[in-house]
Write a protein that holds these residues in place. Structure first.
Motif, PDB file in Angstrom:
ATOM      1  N   SER A 171       1.572  68.340  35.273  1.00  0.00           N
ATOM      2  CA  SER A 171       2.221  69.265  34.320  1.00  0.00           C
ATOM      3  C   SER A 171       1.185  69.112  33.053  1.00  0.00           C
ATOM      4  O   SER A 171       0.810  70.096  32.577  1.00  0.00           O
ATOM      5  N   PHE A 172       1.215  67.933  32.880  1.00  0.00           N
ATOM      6  CA  PHE A 172       0.159  67.914  31.515  1.00  0.00           C
ATOM      7  C   PHE A 172      -1.281  68.286  31.813  1.00  0.00           C
ATOM      8  O   PHE A 172      -1.960  68.775  31.028  1.00  0.00           O
ATOM      9  N   LYS A 173      -1.948  68.087  32.868  1.00  0.00           N
ATOM     10  CA  LYS A 173      -3.243  68.665  33.241  1.00  0.00           C
ATOM     11  C   LYS A 173      -3.244  70.062  33.304  1.00  0.00           C
ATOM     12  O   LYS A 173      -4.193  70.475  32.999  1.00  0.00           O
ATOM     13  N   ASN A 174      -2.076  70.578  33.720  1.00  0.00           N
ATOM     14  CA  ASN A 174      -2.223  72.192  33.714  1.00  0.00           C
ATOM     15  C   ASN A 174      -2.281  72.738  32.367  1.00  0.00           C
ATOM     16  O   ASN A 174      -2.997  73.687  31.885  1.00  0.00           O
ATOM     17  N   TYR A 175      -1.634  71.746  31.506  1.00  0.00           N
ATOM     18  CA  TYR A 175      -1.455  72.339  29.960  1.00  0.00           C
ATOM     19  C   TYR A 175      -2.816  72.010  29.507  1.00  0.00           C
ATOM     20  O   TYR A 175      -3.272  73.032  28.706  1.00  0.00           O
ATOM     21  N   ILE A 176      -3.603  71.000  29.662  1.00  0.00           N
ATOM     22  CA  ILE A 176      -4.934  70.866  29.244  1.00  0.00           C
ATOM     23  C   ILE A 176      -5.936  71.761  29.701  1.00  0.00           C
ATOM     24  O   ILE A 176      -6.683  72.345  28.978  1.00  0.00           O
ATOM     25  N   SER A 177      -5.777  72.173  30.970  1.00  0.00           N
ATOM     26  CA  SER A 177      -6.597  73.104  31.447  1.00  0.00           C
ATOM     27  C   SER A 177      -6.507  74.630  30.889  1.00  0.00           C
ATOM     28  O   SER A 177      -7.445  75.190  30.417  1.00  0.00           O
TER      29      SER A 177
END
Length: 276
Positions: free
Chosen positions: A242-248
């Protein structure tokens, strides 16, 4: 016309205005993109700090620390500018600033700079220092092109209120406010760009990469997240995806809304246009 091998300097006599952030997050990606995705030479002139080391995983540039105390500084500058390469000069504050300006002037290399970027925050002293550096550099090379990088902007809509020391007193309350524009030549008063304050800058430094590089990653984090959920993965893995998606998504938005707008502004200045 934009040079084939761009040479851009980031200069401010005041510390803490985000020179390295502007260099790494904005100028290096800009030069990289304009010069056909070729690696940029990044020279950091600072005997006390090495801020670019925070971006150790970045592949946009090859980085080199140059001693300002060197008795051969003029000769080293001439050697740097003689190379067939695009480059960014990240120049430290305080005494370092004036030492470099003097060396650039005495060596004649100040005439080979395509653009000078002066970062500033919204404080009064930031405006005074930015105006002073502008005047000194302009006095050494009247044809030099400039852009003021207004850093840590809170809101595009209210940027003129936040940076009233640059734009003047838009509220009409402080009649004697010392705006930088009062001391600028007419042709440069609209040469500014905006760097919005965003926590994604903090996270990009933790990854050791620039926002530009992170925004270019083509990763299906949502698909991976759905797959993890269907497999009842561990809570930590789901949170990480979820955090990686936010970063992307955040880096892509920052590139589209902030960096691309700044790139267009520098294009206008380098091509000889002065439109706001």
């Amino acid at each position: 016309m934009i040079a084939e091998k761009l040479k851009i300097a980031v200069i401010s006599s005041k510390g803490g205005v985000g020179k390295s952030t502007i260099s790494m997050q904005l100028i290096l990606p800009y030069i990289f993109e304009k010069n056909g995705n070729q690696i940029v030479s990044h020279y950091e002139f600072d005997d006390e700090n090495n801020d670019s080391s925070s971006y150790g995983a970045s592949s946009l540039s090859k980085r080199k620390q140059v001693s300002v105390a060197s008795p051969l500084l003029r000769e080293e500058l001439a050697e740097i500018f003689a190379k067939d390469e695009s480059l960014c000069l990240d120049i430290g504050a305080n005494k370092t600033t004036m030492t470099l300006i003097e060396a650039l002037s005495e060596s004649g290399m100040i005439h080979f700079l395509d653009l000078v970027v002066i970062p500033m925050l919204d404080g009064e002293q930031d405006a005074v220092n930015a105006s002073f550096i502008y005047s000194v550099l302009k006095g050494n090379n009247p044809d030099l092109k400039f852009v003021f990088a207004l850093n840590r902007v809170k809101s595009v809509e209210y940027v003129k209120h936040q940076f009233e020391n640059y734009f003047g007193d838009v509220r009409g309350i402080f009649k004697n406010i010392n705006a930088v524009v009062d001391n600028l030549f007419e042709e440069d008063k609209d040469n500014y760009l905006l760097m919005l304050d965003d926590e994604i800058i903090k996270y990009s430094r933790r990854f050791g990469l620039t926002i530009y590089e992170m925004s270019q990653q083509d990763r299906d984090f949502i698909g991976a997240l759905k797959n993890s959920l269907s497999q009842a993965s561990k809570e930590e893995e789901i949170k990480l995806l979820s955090f990686k998606n936010y970063i992307s998504k955040s880096t892509q938005s920052y590139y589209k809304d902030v960096l691309s707008a700044a790139f267009r502004k520098m294009d206008e200045i380098l091509e000889g246009e002065n439109n706001e």
